[in-house]
Write a protein that holds these residues in place. Structure first.
Motif, PDB file in Angstrom:
ATOM      1  N   GLU A 148       0.856  -1.188   0.000  1.00  0.00           N
ATOM      2  CA  GLU A 148       0.000   0.000   0.000  1.00  0.00           C
ATOM      3  C   GLU A 148       0.892   1.237   0.000  1.00  0.00           C
ATOM      4  N   TRP A 149       0.421   2.308  -0.657  1.00  0.00           N
ATOM      5  CA  TRP A 149       1.201   3.539  -0.699  1.00  0.00           C
ATOM      6  C   TRP A 149       0.265   4.733  -0.778  1.00  0.00           C
ATOM      7  N   GLY A 150       0.721   5.856  -0.226  1.00  0.00           N
ATOM      8  CA  GLY A 150      -0.005   7.107  -0.362  1.00  0.00           C
ATOM      9  C   GLY A 150       0.159   7.601  -1.782  1.00  0.00           C
ATOM     10  N   TRP A 151      -0.941   8.095  -2.376  1.00  0.00           N
ATOM     11  CA  TRP A 151      -0.884   8.429  -3.793  1.00  0.00           C
ATOM     12  C   TRP A 151      -1.159   9.902  -4.065  1.00  0.00           C
ATOM     13  N   LYS A 152      -2.298  10.423  -3.633  1.00  0.00           N
ATOM     14  CA  LYS A 152      -2.641  11.817  -3.911  1.00  0.00           C
ATOM     15  C   LYS A 152      -3.134  12.494  -2.637  1.00  0.00           C
ATOM     16  N   ILE A 153      -2.986  13.825  -2.581  1.00  0.00           N
ATOM     17  CA  ILE A 153      -3.395  14.643  -1.446  1.00  0.00           C
ATOM     18  C   ILE A 153      -4.406  15.678  -1.929  1.00  0.00           C
ATOM     19  N   SER A 154      -5.405  15.957  -1.107  1.00  0.00           N
ATOM     20  CA  SER A 154      -6.369  17.015  -1.402  1.00  0.00           C
ATOM     21  C   SER A 154      -6.691  17.756  -0.109  1.00  0.00           C
TER      22      SER A 154
END
Length: 170
Positions: free
Chosen positions: A40-46
Motif C-alpha cells: 500500500e502507498w499514499g498516492w494523492k493529497i487534497s
C-alpha cells in the motif's frame, strides 16, 4: 508547511503507506502517518481548507482506505473506501469529494467520505484540481469540469443514488 505521501519499505511487496510533514520549508520532515498494511502507498493529497485534508491510499487488492485530517496534517485517521482501485482524490469542500482510479467508475461523497456512490465522471480519473469552491477539474483519459453556482454543500443522497454533481466531460 508541506506534506508528502508515498511509501516506505521495498516497493511494492513490502511497501507501507506514509505521510510526511514539514513546518520549516522542507529542511526537516516528520512522519505523521505510517500504514499497517503492506503493498500500500499514499498516492494523492487534497486539502479543501487549510485544516482539512484527504490522502488516497492505493493498493493492488482490497480492502481499500483513505486518510483524513482536520488539523493541518498533524494527525490522520483511516477510513474505509469501497473495494476499489483508488488513485486520485479530490475534495472541493470538507464534505464534497471524489475518488477515481484505474478501470473503475469515479465515486463521490457528499458527507466527507462516510458514504460513496458512483458518479457520472467516468473511469480512469486520477487527478483533481479545484481552483476554488465553485470551479475544478478531474482528469485521466477524459477531462471533466466541476462547476457550482454556490458554495453550499447539498445534503447527502440516499445510499442507492450517486451524488448530484454539476459535472460534464470536456
Amino acid at each position: 508547511e508541506g506534506l508528502a505521501v508515498g511509501s516506505v519499505g521495498t516497493f511494492p511487496s513490502g511497501s507501507q503507506s506514509v505521510v510526511l510533514r514539514t513546518d520549516d520549508g522542507g529542511a526537516t520532515w516528520q512522519r505523521r502517518w505510517l500504514g499497517t498494511r503492506t503493498r500500500e502507498w499514499g498516492w494523492k493529497i487534497s486539502f479543501p481548507t487549510a485544516d482539512s485534508g484527504f490522502v488516497s491510499l492505493e493498493r493492488p487488492v482490497g480492502p481499500m482506505y483513505f486518510l483524513k485530517t482536520a488539523d493541518r496534517g498533524l494527525t490522520w485517521t483511516e477510513h474505509p473506501c469501497p473495494n476499489y482501485n483508488e488513485q486520485g482524490i479530490g475534495f472541493v469542500t470538507t464534505s464534497l469529494g471524489w475518488i477515481g482510479g484505474r478501470s473503475n467508475p469515479t465515486i463521490g461523497t457528499t458527507d466527507g467520505g462516510a458514504t460513496w456512490a458512483e458518479t457520472p465522471w467516468g473511469s480512469y480519473l486520477n487527478r483533481f484540481q479545484f481552483l476554488d469552491a465553485t470551479l475544478g477539474y478531474g482528469a485521466g483519459v477524459t477531462v471533466y469540469k466541476y462547476s457550482s453556482p454556490t458554495v453550499d454543500v447539498p445534503p447527502a443522497p440516499p445510499r442507492s443514488r450517486a451524488p448530484a454533481l454539476a459535472a460534464r466531460p470536456h
